[in-house]
Scaffold this motif. Structure first.
Motif, PDB file in Angstrom:
ATOM      1  N   TRP A  71       5.468  -2.700  -7.215  1.00 55.19           N
ATOM      2  CA  TRP A  71       4.751  -3.548  -6.250  1.00 55.19           C
ATOM      3  C   TRP A  71       5.774  -4.083  -5.272  1.00 55.19           C
ATOM      4  O   TRP A  71       6.516  -5.007  -5.583  1.00 55.19           O
ATOM      5  CB  TRP A  71       4.026  -4.690  -6.967  1.00 55.19           C
ATOM      6  CG  TRP A  71       3.213  -5.506  -6.004  1.00 55.19           C
ATOM      7  CD1 TRP A  71       3.547  -6.714  -5.454  1.00 55.19           C
ATOM      8  CD2 TRP A  71       1.927  -5.177  -5.466  1.00 55.19           C
ATOM      9  NE1 TRP A  71       2.567  -7.143  -4.595  1.00 55.19           N
ATOM     10  CE2 TRP A  71       1.553  -6.228  -4.593  1.00 55.19           C
ATOM     11  CE3 TRP A  71       1.065  -4.087  -5.628  1.00 55.19           C
ATOM     12  CZ2 TRP A  71       0.354  -6.205  -3.888  1.00 55.19           C
ATOM     13  CZ3 TRP A  71      -0.130  -4.083  -4.921  1.00 55.19           C
ATOM     14  CH2 TRP A  71      -0.475  -5.140  -4.070  1.00 55.19           C
ATOM     15  N   GLY A 141      -9.396  -4.294  -2.994  1.00 57.59           N
ATOM     16  CA  GLY A 141      -8.007  -4.194  -3.440  1.00 57.59           C
ATOM     17  C   GLY A 141      -7.178  -5.407  -3.107  1.00 57.59           C
ATOM     18  O   GLY A 141      -7.707  -6.496  -2.840  1.00 57.59           O
ATOM     19  N   ARG A 144      -0.755  -4.816  -0.042  1.00 58.58           N
ATOM     20  CA  ARG A 144       0.628  -4.707  -0.517  1.00 58.58           C
ATOM     21  C   ARG A 144       1.621  -4.870   0.630  1.00 58.58           C
ATOM     22  O   ARG A 144       2.678  -5.461   0.471  1.00 58.58           O
ATOM     23  CB  ARG A 144       0.849  -3.344  -1.205  1.00 58.58           C
ATOM     24  CG  ARG A 144       2.289  -3.188  -1.732  1.00 58.58           C
ATOM     25  CD  ARG A 144       2.465  -1.980  -2.595  1.00 58.58           C
ATOM     26  NE  ARG A 144       2.361  -0.711  -1.895  1.00 58.58           N
ATOM     27  CZ  ARG A 144       3.305  -0.191  -1.099  1.00 58.58           C
ATOM     28  NH1 ARG A 144       4.430  -0.847  -0.878  1.00 58.58           N
ATOM     29  NH2 ARG A 144       3.112   0.981  -0.512  1.00 58.58           N
ATOM     30  N   VAL A 158      -1.109  -1.774   4.221  1.00 61.86           N
ATOM     31  CA  VAL A 158      -1.313  -0.914   3.048  1.00 61.86           C
ATOM     32  C   VAL A 158      -2.044  -1.742   1.999  1.00 61.86           C
ATOM     33  O   VAL A 158      -1.639  -2.866   1.703  1.00 61.86           O
ATOM     34  CB  VAL A 158       0.029  -0.426   2.464  1.00 61.86           C
ATOM     35  CG1 VAL A 158      -0.210   0.461   1.246  1.00 61.86           C
ATOM     36  CG2 VAL A 158       0.845   0.326   3.522  1.00 61.86           C
ATOM     37  N   ARG A 160      -3.577  -1.708  -1.969  1.00 59.11           N
ATOM     38  CA  ARG A 160      -3.700  -1.003  -3.259  1.00 59.11           C
ATOM     39  C   ARG A 160      -5.061  -1.303  -3.854  1.00 59.11           C
ATOM     40  O   ARG A 160      -5.525  -2.434  -3.848  1.00 59.11           O
ATOM     41  CB  ARG A 160      -2.608  -1.432  -4.244  1.00 59.11           C
ATOM     42  CG  ARG A 160      -2.713  -0.640  -5.572  1.00 59.11           C
ATOM     43  CD  ARG A 160      -1.522  -0.807  -6.462  1.00 59.11           C
ATOM     44  NE  ARG A 160      -0.314  -0.333  -5.805  1.00 59.11           N
ATOM     45  CZ  ARG A 160       0.905  -0.430  -6.343  1.00 59.11           C
ATOM     46  NH1 ARG A 160       1.066  -0.972  -7.539  1.00 59.11           N
ATOM     47  NH2 ARG A 160       1.973   0.013  -5.675  1.00 59.11           N
ATOM     48  N   HIS A 161      -5.699  -0.255  -4.362  1.00 59.51           N
ATOM     49  CA  HIS A 161      -7.030  -0.393  -4.927  1.00 59.51           C
ATOM     50  C   HIS A 161      -6.980  -0.367  -6.453  1.00 59.51           C
ATOM     51  O   HIS A 161      -5.932  -0.057  -7.031  1.00 59.51           O
ATOM     52  CB  HIS A 161      -7.935   0.695  -4.342  1.00 59.51           C
ATOM     53  CG  HIS A 161      -7.883   0.707  -2.841  1.00 59.51           C
ATOM     54  ND1 HIS A 161      -8.393  -0.329  -2.087  1.00 59.51           N
ATOM     55  CD2 HIS A 161      -7.296   1.564  -1.968  1.00 59.51           C
ATOM     56  CE1 HIS A 161      -8.155  -0.091  -0.808  1.00 59.51           C
ATOM     57  NE2 HIS A 161      -7.485   1.056  -0.704  1.00 59.51           N
ATOM     58  N   GLU A 166      -3.837   3.964  -2.858  1.00 59.58           N
ATOM     59  CA  GLU A 166      -3.529   3.032  -1.767  1.00 59.58           C
ATOM     60  C   GLU A 166      -4.028   3.634  -0.463  1.00 59.58           C
ATOM     61  O   GLU A 166      -3.957   4.849  -0.268  1.00 59.58           O
ATOM     62  CB  GLU A 166      -2.019   2.782  -1.667  1.00 59.58           C
ATOM     63  CG  GLU A 166      -1.491   1.936  -2.820  1.00 59.58           C
ATOM     64  CD  GLU A 166      -0.057   1.468  -2.618  1.00 59.58           C
ATOM     65  OE1 GLU A 166       0.284   0.407  -3.152  1.00 59.58           O
ATOM     66  OE2 GLU A 166       0.725   2.151  -1.929  1.00 59.58           O
ATOM     67  N   THR A 167      -4.532   2.777   0.434  1.00 62.52           N
ATOM     68  CA  THR A 167      -4.919   3.241   1.765  1.00 62.52           C
ATOM     69  C   THR A 167      -3.988   2.619   2.803  1.00 62.52           C
ATOM     70  O   THR A 167      -3.567   1.473   2.661  1.00 62.52           O
ATOM     71  CB  THR A 167      -6.386   2.895   2.096  1.00 62.52           C
ATOM     72  OG1 THR A 167      -6.635   1.527   1.757  1.00 62.52           O
ATOM     73  CG2 THR A 167      -7.344   3.778   1.329  1.00 62.52           C
ATOM     74  N   TYR A 168      -3.647   3.422   3.823  1.00 57.59           N
ATOM     75  CA  TYR A 168      -2.727   3.017   4.893  1.00 57.59           C
ATOM     76  C   TYR A 168      -3.482   3.013   6.214  1.00 57.59           C
ATOM     77  O   TYR A 168      -4.192   3.983   6.533  1.00 57.59           O
ATOM     78  CB  TYR A 168      -1.580   4.029   5.013  1.00 57.59           C
ATOM     79  CG  TYR A 168      -0.541   3.974   3.919  1.00 57.59           C
ATOM     80  CD1 TYR A 168      -0.884   4.126   2.585  1.00 57.59           C
ATOM     81  CD2 TYR A 168       0.804   3.782   4.231  1.00 57.59           C
ATOM     82  CE1 TYR A 168       0.079   4.088   1.588  1.00 57.59           C
ATOM     83  CE2 TYR A 168       1.778   3.748   3.243  1.00 57.59           C
ATOM     84  CZ  TYR A 168       1.404   3.901   1.921  1.00 57.59           C
ATOM     85  OH  TYR A 168       2.361   3.865   0.947  1.00 57.59           O
ATOM     86  N   TYR A 209      -1.461   8.168  -3.751  1.00 56.06           N
ATOM     87  CA  TYR A 209      -1.536   7.827  -5.181  1.00 56.06           C
ATOM     88  C   TYR A 209      -0.100   7.753  -5.670  1.00 56.06           C
ATOM     89  O   TYR A 209       0.621   8.746  -5.617  1.00 56.06           O
ATOM     90  CB  TYR A 209      -2.321   8.905  -5.930  1.00 56.06           C
ATOM     91  CG  TYR A 209      -2.616   8.554  -7.377  1.00 56.06           C
ATOM     92  CD1 TYR A 209      -3.460   7.490  -7.694  1.00 56.06           C
ATOM     93  CD2 TYR A 209      -2.069   9.290  -8.419  1.00 56.06           C
ATOM     94  CE1 TYR A 209      -3.744   7.170  -9.016  1.00 56.06           C
ATOM     95  CE2 TYR A 209      -2.361   8.980  -9.740  1.00 56.06           C
ATOM     96  CZ  TYR A 209      -3.195   7.922 -10.030  1.00 56.06           C
ATOM     97  OH  TYR A 209      -3.472   7.606 -11.343  1.00 56.06           O
ATOM     98  N   HIS A 211       2.293   6.495  -4.142  1.00 58.65           N
ATOM     99  CA  HIS A 211       3.076   6.773  -2.927  1.00 58.65           C
ATOM    100  C   HIS A 211       2.946   8.221  -2.429  1.00 58.65           C
ATOM    101  O   HIS A 211       3.474   8.556  -1.384  1.00 58.65           O
ATOM    102  CB  HIS A 211       4.569   6.455  -3.117  1.00 58.65           C
ATOM    103  CG  HIS A 211       4.831   5.027  -3.504  1.00 58.65           C
ATOM    104  ND1 HIS A 211       5.021   4.029  -2.581  1.00 58.65           N
ATOM    105  CD2 HIS A 211       4.930   4.425  -4.707  1.00 58.65           C
ATOM    106  CE1 HIS A 211       5.225   2.877  -3.202  1.00 58.65           C
ATOM    107  NE2 HIS A 211       5.178   3.089  -4.501  1.00 58.65           N
TER     108      HIS A 211
END
Ligand code: ZN
Length: 318
Positions: A71, A141, A144, A158, A160-161, A166-168, A209, A211
């Motif tokens: 994290w 989420g 991050r 970014v 995290r779910h 993770e979505t960017y 996923y 990174h």
């Protein structure tokens, strides 16, 4: 300890580079904390020393793998986890009963796909928005990363779910969230823009996923504005970008899978069994022990029956 000292000791990141209003009170909510300031502003701090494991489901999904969870609020991504080395498939759900929300980040046509673009791989998709258009969070989420990124993303958020994805959201013109803040699907992340290495207004959207990028169109049908499937099988081929050519054929395959086929894939991945070679082991002894045949073990592992076994080597038995 006075609450003010507490705020400075435990929230050092609040104190860097900005003048901090005096904290008036601190409210603890389980592992989370709300700091109230004298100027009537407040900060919601998700679990201090958060280790990045979002929930038990995420922990369970990666049990038995070597994946390392981190994290970091200042790092966009790293490749410490090599997803191409995955031995088993991992089954996650894109949404579940606890976190069932989903939203398309912005309702716009795709202008660039997840593919080789010139000499470089384009690890996301581009959506054709206009500067100032609202960009929505795709799933529930925790934020991050949310700041300007000098490496090309421009203003980047970014999230995290709860399944570990993770979505960017890149090239934004305005950020609405702060790191460690909880966010729900459909809530505004910021405004679209043209910041960073970008030539024209657009949203660069990635799904990763641990990174490692996954084609967003493998998970989301952007034309219909919906998820392709609630089940998502993570396997090493998803990360073999050299084999990704035209994406259309790949989606057709993913779409045509029946729920029974998906269930069978999950069952097979759970039934797999491995044996770590010990001193004195032979293929014949292993076949006897696991009630299988030397031929079967050889074909599962792509080896010949004359192979010299190395102590500590992991062989698939089933
Ligand atoms: Zn892009």
């Amino acid at each position: 300890m006075s609450r003010l000292i507490f705020a400075f000791v435990f929230f050092p990141f609040l104190c860097v580079g900005q003048s901090l209003p005096k904290s008036a009170d601190t409210v603890f909510l389980g592992a989370d904390t709300i700091v109230l300031f004298e100027d009537k502003t407040w900060e919601y701090m998700h679990a201090l020393n958060f280790n990045g494991v979002m929930c038990d489901e995420m922990r369970n999904s990666i049990e038995g793998t070597n994946l390392v969870v981190d994290w970091q609020n200042d790092v966009t991504f790293n490749y410490d986890n090599d997803m191409r080395a995955l031995t088993d498939s991992i089954w996650i759900c894109s949404i579940d009963s606890l976190h069932s929300g989903f939203a398309i980040p912005c309702p716009a046509p795709i202008t660039s796909e997840f593919k080789m673009r010139g000499k470089k791989f384009h690890y996301g998709i581009d959506l054709d928005l206009k500067t100032g258009d609202t960009v929505l969070c795709a799933f529930d989420g925790i934020v991050r990363y949310s700041k300007y990124n000098g490496a090309g993303f421009g203003y980047l958020t970014v999230v995290r779910h709860y399944n570990g994805l993770e979505t960017y959201y890149a090239h934004l013109s305005k950020l609405f969230t702060k790191p460690n803040q909880r966010i729900n699907a459909g809530e505004a992340i910021g405004l679209g823009g043209n910041t960073g290495r970008s030539y024209g207004d657009h949203l660069h959207f990635e799904i990763r996923y641990f990174h490692n990028p996954i084609d967003p169109e493998h998970i989301i049908d952007f034309e219909k504005g919906e998820l392709r499937d609630e089940n998502l099988i993570i396997h090493k081929k998803l990360f073999d970008y050299r084999k990704i050519d035209g994406s259309k054929r790949k989606f057709a395959q993913a779409k045509n899978k029946t729920p029974e086929q998906i269930a069978e894939e999950i069952k097979q991945s759970k039934e797999r069994k491995y044996h770590t070679v010990k001193r004195g082991d032979s293929l014949y002894a292993m076949a006897l022990k696991y009630d299988t045949s030397v031929n079967k073990i050889c074909s599962l592992n792509g080896i010949s029956d004359t192979k010299i076994l190395n102590i500590g080597e992991k062989l698939r038995i089933r």
